[in-house]
Design an enzyme around this catalytic site. Structure first.
Site, mmCIF file in Angstrom:
data_model
loop_
_atom_site.group_PDB
_atom_site.id
_atom_site.type_symbol
_atom_site.label_atom_id
_atom_site.label_comp_id
_atom_site.label_asym_id
_atom_site.label_seq_id
_atom_site.Cartn_x
_atom_site.Cartn_y
_atom_site.Cartn_z
ATOM 1 N N ASP A 47 4.669 -7.738 3.121
ATOM 2 C CA ASP A 47 3.512 -7.106 3.763
ATOM 3 C C ASP A 47 2.621 -8.223 4.310
ATOM 4 O O ASP A 47 2.696 -9.371 3.875
ATOM 5 C CB ASP A 47 2.736 -6.253 2.742
ATOM 6 C CG ASP A 47 1.831 -5.202 3.379
ATOM 7 O OD1 ASP A 47 2.153 -4.000 3.273
ATOM 8 O OD2 ASP A 47 0.798 -5.581 3.974
ATOM 9 N N LYS B 167 10.061 7.375 16.001
ATOM 10 C CA LYS B 167 10.684 7.862 14.769
ATOM 11 C C LYS B 167 11.991 8.618 15.041
ATOM 12 O O LYS B 167 12.915 8.565 14.221
ATOM 13 C CB LYS B 167 9.695 8.708 13.964
ATOM 14 C CG LYS B 167 8.487 7.905 13.434
ATOM 15 C CD LYS B 167 8.880 6.732 12.537
ATOM 16 C CE LYS B 167 7.691 6.155 11.778
ATOM 17 N NZ LYS B 167 8.042 4.980 10.945
ATOM 18 N N TYR C 256 4.681 8.093 18.744
ATOM 19 C CA TYR C 256 5.165 7.991 17.357
ATOM 20 C C TYR C 256 6.469 8.783 17.207
ATOM 21 O O TYR C 256 7.443 8.294 16.622
ATOM 22 C CB TYR C 256 4.080 8.539 16.434
ATOM 23 C CG TYR C 256 4.322 8.386 14.953
ATOM 24 C CD1 TYR C 256 4.319 7.132 14.345
ATOM 25 C CD2 TYR C 256 4.505 9.502 14.146
ATOM 26 C CE1 TYR C 256 4.504 7.007 12.973
ATOM 27 C CE2 TYR C 256 4.688 9.380 12.774
ATOM 28 C CZ TYR C 256 4.690 8.128 12.193
ATOM 29 O OH TYR C 256 4.870 8.008 10.839
ATOM 30 N N ASP D 152 3.497 -11.477 8.950
ATOM 31 C CA ASP D 152 3.385 -10.441 9.982
ATOM 32 C C ASP D 152 4.791 -10.027 10.423
ATOM 33 O O ASP D 152 5.524 -10.826 11.016
ATOM 34 C CB ASP D 152 2.589 -11.011 11.168
ATOM 35 C CG ASP D 152 2.360 -9.984 12.267
ATOM 36 O OD1 ASP D 152 2.944 -8.870 12.199
ATOM 37 O OD2 ASP D 152 1.614 -10.314 13.208
ATOM 38 N N SER E 116 0.851 -1.196 0.000
ATOM 39 C CA SER E 116 0.000 0.000 0.000
ATOM 40 C C SER E 116 0.885 1.244 0.000
ATOM 41 O O SER E 116 2.102 1.157 0.235
ATOM 42 C CB SER E 116 -0.888 -0.039 1.268
ATOM 43 O OG SER E 116 -1.616 1.156 1.427
HETATM 44 N N1 LIG Z 1 1.207 8.480 5.471
HETATM 45 C C1 LIG Z 1 1.859 9.435 6.098
HETATM 46 O O1 LIG Z 1 1.434 10.594 6.121
HETATM 47 C C2 LIG Z 1 3.185 9.127 6.761
HETATM 48 C C3 LIG Z 1 4.001 10.214 7.124
HETATM 49 C C4 LIG Z 1 5.245 9.961 7.697
HETATM 50 C C5 LIG Z 1 5.664 8.659 7.859
HETATM 51 N N2 LIG Z 1 4.854 7.609 7.501
HETATM 52 C C6 LIG Z 1 5.396 6.250 7.672
HETATM 53 O O2 LIG Z 1 5.286 5.542 6.440
HETATM 54 C C7 LIG Z 1 5.175 4.128 6.710
HETATM 55 C C8 LIG Z 1 3.917 3.490 6.086
HETATM 56 O O3 LIG Z 1 3.119 4.422 5.685
HETATM 57 P P1 LIG Z 1 2.109 4.441 4.444
HETATM 58 O O4 LIG Z 1 1.429 5.725 4.642
HETATM 59 O O5 LIG Z 1 2.807 4.125 3.177
HETATM 60 O O6 LIG Z 1 1.141 3.250 4.886
HETATM 61 P P2 LIG Z 1 -0.161 2.557 4.326
HETATM 62 O O7 LIG Z 1 -1.211 2.764 5.346
HETATM 63 O O8 LIG Z 1 -0.434 2.927 2.906
HETATM 64 O O9 LIG Z 1 0.335 1.040 4.343
HETATM 65 C C9 LIG Z 1 0.773 0.384 5.468
HETATM 66 C C10 LIG Z 1 1.066 -1.040 5.095
HETATM 67 O O10 LIG Z 1 1.644 -1.695 6.223
HETATM 68 C C11 LIG Z 1 1.158 -3.024 6.231
HETATM 69 N N3 LIG Z 1 1.275 -3.613 7.559
HETATM 70 C C12 LIG Z 1 0.620 -3.222 8.669
HETATM 71 N N4 LIG Z 1 0.931 -4.043 9.689
HETATM 72 C C13 LIG Z 1 1.810 -4.953 9.221
HETATM 73 C C14 LIG Z 1 2.477 -6.072 9.799
HETATM 74 N N5 LIG Z 1 2.292 -6.406 11.092
HETATM 75 N N6 LIG Z 1 3.304 -6.807 9.034
HETATM 76 C C15 LIG Z 1 3.481 -6.498 7.724
HETATM 77 N N7 LIG Z 1 2.864 -5.450 7.115
HETATM 78 C C16 LIG Z 1 2.041 -4.691 7.860
HETATM 79 C C17 LIG Z 1 -0.289 -2.887 5.776
HETATM 80 O O11 LIG Z 1 -0.835 -4.125 5.351
HETATM 81 C C18 LIG Z 1 -0.182 -1.826 4.693
HETATM 82 O O12 LIG Z 1 -0.020 -2.428 3.418
HETATM 83 C C19 LIG Z 1 5.200 3.996 8.206
HETATM 84 O O13 LIG Z 1 6.523 3.771 8.629
HETATM 85 C C20 LIG Z 1 4.713 5.358 8.662
HETATM 86 O O14 LIG Z 1 5.088 5.621 9.986
HETATM 87 C C21 LIG Z 1 3.624 7.829 6.972
#
Ligand SMILES: NC(=O)c1ccc[n+]([C@@H]2O[C@H](COP(=O)([O-])OP(=O)(O)OC[C@H]3O[C@@H](n4cnc5c(N)ncnc54)[C@H](O)[C@@H]3O)[C@@H](O)[C@H]2O)c1
Length: 260
Positions: free
Chosen positions: A36, A158, A154, A62, A15
């Site tokens: 994932d 981070k 968080y 997982d 995702s």
């Molecule tokens: N979206 C934002 O605004 C944002 C901003 C800064 C940092 N981040 C960081 O980006 C990363 C992910 O963000 P995204 O926005 O691309 O996420 P997203 O919500 O699009 O996708 C998250 C993915 O993680 C997978 N996942 C969840 N639990 C899991 C597990 N136990 N094992 C394996 N896979 C698992 C889900 O199935 C999903 O596909 C994270 O590290 C988050 O902290 C996000």
């Protein structure tokens, strides 16, 4: 092609930004392990890559399980003949609260932001060293550069990633292994909908319209918009490619000037 003949792994690749990265890296010539927990979406990403003539491996499991966090390295190296890079992208928002904190949610956040990243990195280092060097990339956040008042746990995690990256960069420099962090601002993915629903001063009580909240969140960014997953993938591509050969220990904000 900017990642020709490279072999890598992307976690949380089904995702959002991880998916965008996996697709982009494959287009640039890399063979990609797509890790994932979401089987259907992992298979869809692998199918999209292979349909375009690329190479990809589905790694479904997982990442809270240490054995799976190690196995993604072993299986990718076995399938493609080595390992050049890992993008440890998986993470979790964690609890918003400090007073009355849900410790199970804390454990989940620490496992997904820190523990799994450590375990995968431990397993990846000897594989990358055996190739004569390579690159490790980690997803921190702007909340790993400045404190987030509405997600303190968080931020705790981070900032930990940024510290880990800086330490790793020094430790692994003699092995020709680079370590960098990418620090996204608000990026339009499912996870952003979790963050914007958190109470802060900007939000009227009971306001649950997530799309309206995202528009409001975007107005707080100097560029007046959220980022696209592909914009993070572009920065990740640079940091993982040989173009960044003298870049290590960096925590790169990709945030529309939010932390400027
Ligand atoms: N979206 C934002 O605004 C944002 C901003 C800064 C940092 N981040 C960081 O980006 C990363 C992910 O963000 P995204 O926005 O691309 O996420 P997203 O919500 O699009 O996708 C998250 C993915 O993680 C997978 N996942 C969840 N639990 C899991 C597990 N136990 N094992 C394996 N896979 C698992 C889900 O199935 C999903 O596909 C994270 O590290 C988050 O902290 C996000």
């Amino acid at each position: 092609m900017r990642l020709a003949n490279k072999i890598g792994i992307v976690t949380a690749a089904a995702s959002g930004m991880g998916r965008a990265g996996a697709l982009r890296f494959a287009k640039e010539g890399a063979a990609v392990g797509v890790a994932d927990i979401d089987q259907g979406r992992v298979e869809a990403v692998v199918a999209e890559i292979t349909a375009a003539g690329g190479r990809a491996l589905a790694l479904v499991g997982d990442l809270r399980q240490d054995e799976f966090a190690r196995d993604i390295v072993r299986r990718t190296a076995r399938a493609f003949g080595g390992l050049d890079f890992v993008w440890n992208h998986v993470g979790h928002p964690g609890p918003a609260a400090i007073e009355g904190i849900d410790m199970a949610d804390y454990e989940l956040a620490m496992d997904l932001n820190l523990r799994t990243v450590l375990v995968t990195t431990e397993t990846a280092i000897p594989e990358i060293r055996a190739r004569g060097g390579g690159a490790l990339l980690f997803t921190a956040s702007t909340s790993g550069l400045v404190g987030s008042g509405f997600s303190p746990v968080y931020s705790m995690a981070k900032f930990g990633i940024v510290g880990f990256v800086r330490a790793l960069a020094k430790r692994l420099a003699p092995d020709n292994i680079r370590a960098n962090a990418i620090c996204p601002g608000p990026i339009d993915t499912p996870m952003l909908r979790v963050f914007v629903a958190r109470p802060d001063q900007q939000q009227a009580p009971g306001d649950q319209d997530k799309e309206a909240l995202i528009i409001r969140r975007a107005q707080q960014v100097p560029m007046r918009r959220t980022g696209k997953p592909e914009e993070i993938a572009n920065a990740a591509l640079f940091l993982l490619s040989d173009e960044a050969s003298y870049v290590s220990g960096a925590a790169l904000p990709v945030d529309g000037a939010a932390t400027a």
